[in-house]
Design a protein around this motif. Structure first.
Motif, PDB file in Angstrom:
ATOM      1  N   TYR A 145      20.653   0.148 -17.024  1.00  0.00           N
ATOM      2  CA  TYR A 145      20.490  -1.169 -16.423  1.00  0.00           C
ATOM      3  C   TYR A 145      19.683  -2.043 -17.372  1.00  0.00           C
ATOM      4  O   TYR A 145      19.136  -1.559 -18.365  1.00  0.00           O
ATOM      5  N   ILE A 146      19.649  -3.319 -17.069  1.00  0.00           N
ATOM      6  CA  ILE A 146      18.857  -4.276 -17.833  1.00  0.00           C
ATOM      7  C   ILE A 146      17.635  -4.610 -16.988  1.00  0.00           C
ATOM      8  O   ILE A 146      17.772  -5.001 -15.825  1.00  0.00           O
ATOM      9  N   ASN A 147      16.444  -4.453 -17.565  1.00  0.00           N
ATOM     10  CA  ASN A 147      15.229  -4.745 -16.793  1.00  0.00           C
ATOM     11  C   ASN A 147      14.849  -6.224 -16.895  1.00  0.00           C
ATOM     12  O   ASN A 147      15.531  -7.022 -17.558  1.00  0.00           O
ATOM     13  N   GLN A 148      13.764  -6.601 -16.248  1.00  0.00           N
ATOM     14  CA  GLN A 148      13.332  -8.003 -16.209  1.00  0.00           C
ATOM     15  C   GLN A 148      12.945  -8.547 -17.582  1.00  0.00           C
ATOM     16  O   GLN A 148      12.914  -9.756 -17.791  1.00  0.00           O
ATOM     17  N   GLN A 149      12.643  -7.650 -18.533  1.00  0.00           N
ATOM     18  CA  GLN A 149      12.312  -8.070 -19.896  1.00  0.00           C
ATOM     19  C   GLN A 149      13.572  -8.103 -20.780  1.00  0.00           C
ATOM     20  O   GLN A 149      13.475  -8.232 -21.993  1.00  0.00           O
ATOM     21  N   ASN A 150      14.743  -7.997 -20.143  1.00  0.00           N
ATOM     22  CA  ASN A 150      16.040  -8.040 -20.824  1.00  0.00           C
ATOM     23  C   ASN A 150      16.208  -6.876 -21.797  1.00  0.00           C
ATOM     24  O   ASN A 150      16.804  -7.017 -22.855  1.00  0.00           O
ATOM     25  N   GLN A 151      15.684  -5.696 -21.427  1.00  0.00           N
ATOM     26  CA  GLN A 151      15.787  -4.491 -22.236  1.00  0.00           C
ATOM     27  C   GLN A 151      16.768  -3.515 -21.592  1.00  0.00           C
ATOM     28  O   GLN A 151      16.872  -3.444 -20.369  1.00  0.00           O
ATOM     29  N   VAL A 152      17.449  -2.755 -22.427  1.00  0.00           N
ATOM     30  CA  VAL A 152      18.338  -1.698 -21.946  1.00  0.00           C
ATOM     31  C   VAL A 152      17.477  -0.518 -21.497  1.00  0.00           C
ATOM     32  O   VAL A 152      16.604  -0.062 -22.231  1.00  0.00           O
ATOM     33  N   VAL A 153      17.730  -0.037 -20.274  1.00  0.00           N
ATOM     34  CA  VAL A 153      17.039   1.139 -19.747  1.00  0.00           C
ATOM     35  C   VAL A 153      18.104   2.190 -19.451  1.00  0.00           C
ATOM     36  O   VAL A 153      18.926   2.016 -18.552  1.00  0.00           O
ATOM     37  N   VAL A 154      18.103   3.260 -20.238  1.00  0.00           N
ATOM     38  CA  VAL A 154      19.080   4.344 -20.085  1.00  0.00           C
ATOM     39  C   VAL A 154      18.564   5.309 -19.020  1.00  0.00           C
ATOM     40  O   VAL A 154      17.388   5.663 -19.012  1.00  0.00           O
ATOM     41  N   VAL A 155      19.456   5.723 -18.130  1.00  0.00           N
ATOM     42  CA  VAL A 155      19.092   6.569 -16.993  1.00  0.00           C
ATOM     43  C   VAL A 155      19.946   7.836 -16.999  1.00  0.00           C
ATOM     44  O   VAL A 155      21.139   7.789 -17.312  1.00  0.00           O
ATOM     45  N   PHE A 156      19.311   8.955 -16.627  1.00  0.00           N
ATOM     46  CA  PHE A 156      20.014  10.222 -16.472  1.00  0.00           C
ATOM     47  C   PHE A 156      19.878  10.689 -15.032  1.00  0.00           C
ATOM     48  O   PHE A 156      18.838  10.489 -14.406  1.00  0.00           O
ATOM     49  N   ASN A 157      20.910  11.346 -14.515  1.00  0.00           N
ATOM     50  CA  ASN A 157      20.866  11.897 -13.160  1.00  0.00           C
ATOM     51  C   ASN A 157      19.863  13.041 -13.081  1.00  0.00           C
ATOM     52  O   ASN A 157      19.514  13.657 -14.094  1.00  0.00           O
TER      53      ASN A 157
END
Length: 130
Positions: A100-112
Motif C-alpha cells: 500500500y501507499i502510506n500518508q508519506q507517499n511511500q511504498v509499504v510492502v506487506v506479507f501475510n
C-alpha cells in the motif's frame, strides 16, 4: 459447538485526486484468529490497479529484496522480531506483491501471516524508500 466469527472491513491508507490505496480486511475467529488483507492501489484517472513496478520501476524486485533484507538484519537486534531465514534469503517478489501507499507517499510492502515470520509477528510490513 463454537461458531465462527467473521469480520470484514476496509482501511484507507492514502487517497488524493489521482490515487486511492486501501485494503479490504477479513478476520476469521474460532479458537484462534486469522487476518487476511487484500490491497488495492488504484489510479483514479485511469481506473487501473497499480503494481509495485509502477512505483519502483523495472528493478522493483531487487529494490524490495535488498531493503527487506537490510531492515530484517537491523530488526534481529531486537529479540521481539523473528523471521524465517531461508524464506528471507530466497524472497521472490512479484508484481502482484501486496503493498500500500502510506500518508508519506511511500511504498509499504506487506506479507501475510506465516509467510516470512511466525504468526505472532502478524503481517510484517516494510517501508521501501523511493
Amino acid at each position: 459447538m463454537k461458531k465462527w466469527i467473521v469480520d470484514i472491513n476496509y482501511q484507507v491508507y492514502f487517497i488524493d485526486s489521482s490515487l486511492a490505496s486501501f485494503s479490504i480486511n477479513a478476520t476469521q475467529i474460532k479458537a484462534s484468529s486469522y487476518l487476511q488483507k487484500t490491497f488495492f492501489n488504484i489510479d483514479l484517472k485511469t481506473a487501473r490497479q497499480l503494481t509495485v513496478e509502477d512505483f519502483l520501476g523495472k528493478k522493483y524486485s531487487q529494490i524490495i529484496q535488498t531493503e527487506i533484507q537490510k531492515q530484517i538484519k537491523e530488526n534481529k537486534k531486537n529479540l521481539e522480531y523473528s523471521y524465517f531465514d531461508d524464506v528471507i534469503q530466497n524472497l521472490n517478489i512479484q508484481k502482484e506483491q501486496p503493498f500500500y501507499i502510506n500518508q508519506q507517499n511511500q511504498v509499504v510492502v506487506v506479507f501475510n501471516e506465516f509467510d516470512i515470520a511466525p504468526g505472532y509477528m502478524g503481517m510484517p510490513e516494510f517501508i521501501i524508500p523511493t
